[in-house]
Scaffold this motif. Sequence first.
Motif, mmCIF file in Angstrom:
data_model
loop_
_atom_site.group_PDB
_atom_site.id
_atom_site.type_symbol
_atom_site.label_atom_id
_atom_site.label_comp_id
_atom_site.label_asym_id
_atom_site.label_seq_id
_atom_site.Cartn_x
_atom_site.Cartn_y
_atom_site.Cartn_z
ATOM 1 N N SER A 130 1.041 -1.207 0.001
ATOM 2 C CA SER A 130 0.017 -0.042 0.022
ATOM 3 C C SER A 130 0.854 1.202 -0.147
ATOM 4 C CB SER A 130 -0.785 0.066 1.157
ATOM 5 O OG SER A 130 -1.742 -1.028 1.276
ATOM 6 N N GLY A 131 0.649 2.275 -1.010
ATOM 7 C CA GLY A 131 1.242 3.533 -0.891
ATOM 8 C C GLY A 131 2.527 3.320 -1.368
ATOM 9 N N SER A 152 1.702 -10.494 6.180
ATOM 10 C CA SER A 152 1.084 -9.122 6.509
ATOM 11 C C SER A 152 1.464 -8.653 7.966
ATOM 12 C CB SER A 152 -0.417 -9.339 6.530
ATOM 13 O OG SER A 152 -0.978 -9.549 5.148
ATOM 14 N N THR A 156 -2.184 -4.947 0.641
ATOM 15 C CA THR A 156 -3.711 -5.244 0.329
ATOM 16 C C THR A 156 -3.334 -6.742 -0.406
ATOM 17 O OG1 THR A 156 -3.555 -3.984 -1.635
ATOM 18 C CG2 THR A 156 -4.510 -2.848 0.089
ATOM 19 N N ASN A 183 -7.968 -5.884 -6.734
ATOM 20 C CA ASN A 183 -6.978 -5.466 -6.060
ATOM 21 C C ASN A 183 -6.650 -3.997 -6.476
ATOM 22 O OD1 ASN A 183 -4.271 -4.462 -4.956
ATOM 23 N ND2 ASN A 183 -4.579 -6.410 -3.957
ATOM 24 N N GLU A 190 -8.990 -0.668 1.167
ATOM 25 C CA GLU A 190 -8.145 -0.024 1.860
ATOM 26 C C GLU A 190 -6.975 -0.692 2.442
ATOM 27 O OE1 GLU A 190 -8.967 2.867 2.203
ATOM 28 O OE2 GLU A 190 -11.074 2.937 1.494
ATOM 29 N N PRO A 191 -5.801 0.107 2.817
ATOM 30 C CA PRO A 191 -4.500 -0.600 3.299
ATOM 31 C C PRO A 191 -4.788 -1.304 4.330
ATOM 32 C CG PRO A 191 -4.413 1.962 3.079
ATOM 33 C CD PRO A 191 -5.669 1.852 2.681
#
Length: 238
Positions: free
Chosen positions: A18-19, A98, A109, A145, A153-154
């Motif tokens: 994410s990001g 994760s 994600t 995805n 969302e993250p």
Amino acid sequence: MPIDDYHGETFVAFVDISGFKALMKNREDAYKALSRFYQIGYDVLGSETNRINPNRVDGIFISDCGVLFSRCNGQDIENPRNQVIALGHLLEIIESISKRMIADNFMLTASISFGQFDYHERANFVGIEKNLMLGNAYLEAYLDNEVGKPKLEPGQCRIVNHNQDNNLFTLVEASDAPPFNRVVKNQRDSKHLYFYWMVPSENEIDNFTQNYKDAYNQKYSGMLKALRMFANNNDVIR
């Protein structure tokens, strides 16, 4: 270690950082994120627990993404009960990756789909390597995805329900055995089941959801505060 070819139905997960686009603005942050992602993926997939599992999970990692798929070796994957077992192990793998990534302050994600998947390692020579991935399971996981609704969302992991009459989803929803005791349906989203890997039991899901929502809202509260402050200052200057 090369990955053996695969042809048949299975579960495929598309996982990404994410990001990552924001992280790329700082070379050191981007390098650390990729380095940890690859190393953690290697450690988890290469563990003895995974390698000896009949539903071993293999993975291909490139850039900020990973494609994980269950081998289903020797299993009758058309049997929904065997599908549940294979899905359970894949969820455990995603949970492990994760948790290790979040310990290093990186969020992932993950979207999971079931269907046809083909992986073939093509001929290689110095300077080029060719690998072929095809199948509706890979495509559905990737699209969910990237552009699925509602937006992932993250930190979220979810399973695509492309057939709402599927016996698999009935069995998953009815199971209280780990990890399915943390897989639930969102009342506003009939197309997915969500896996809450970050909590120890279903009893903690509501508490986590509220805390996550509060944190999300605080981000916008901070933006609003900054906008008001500068807007007010602008009025004073005038």
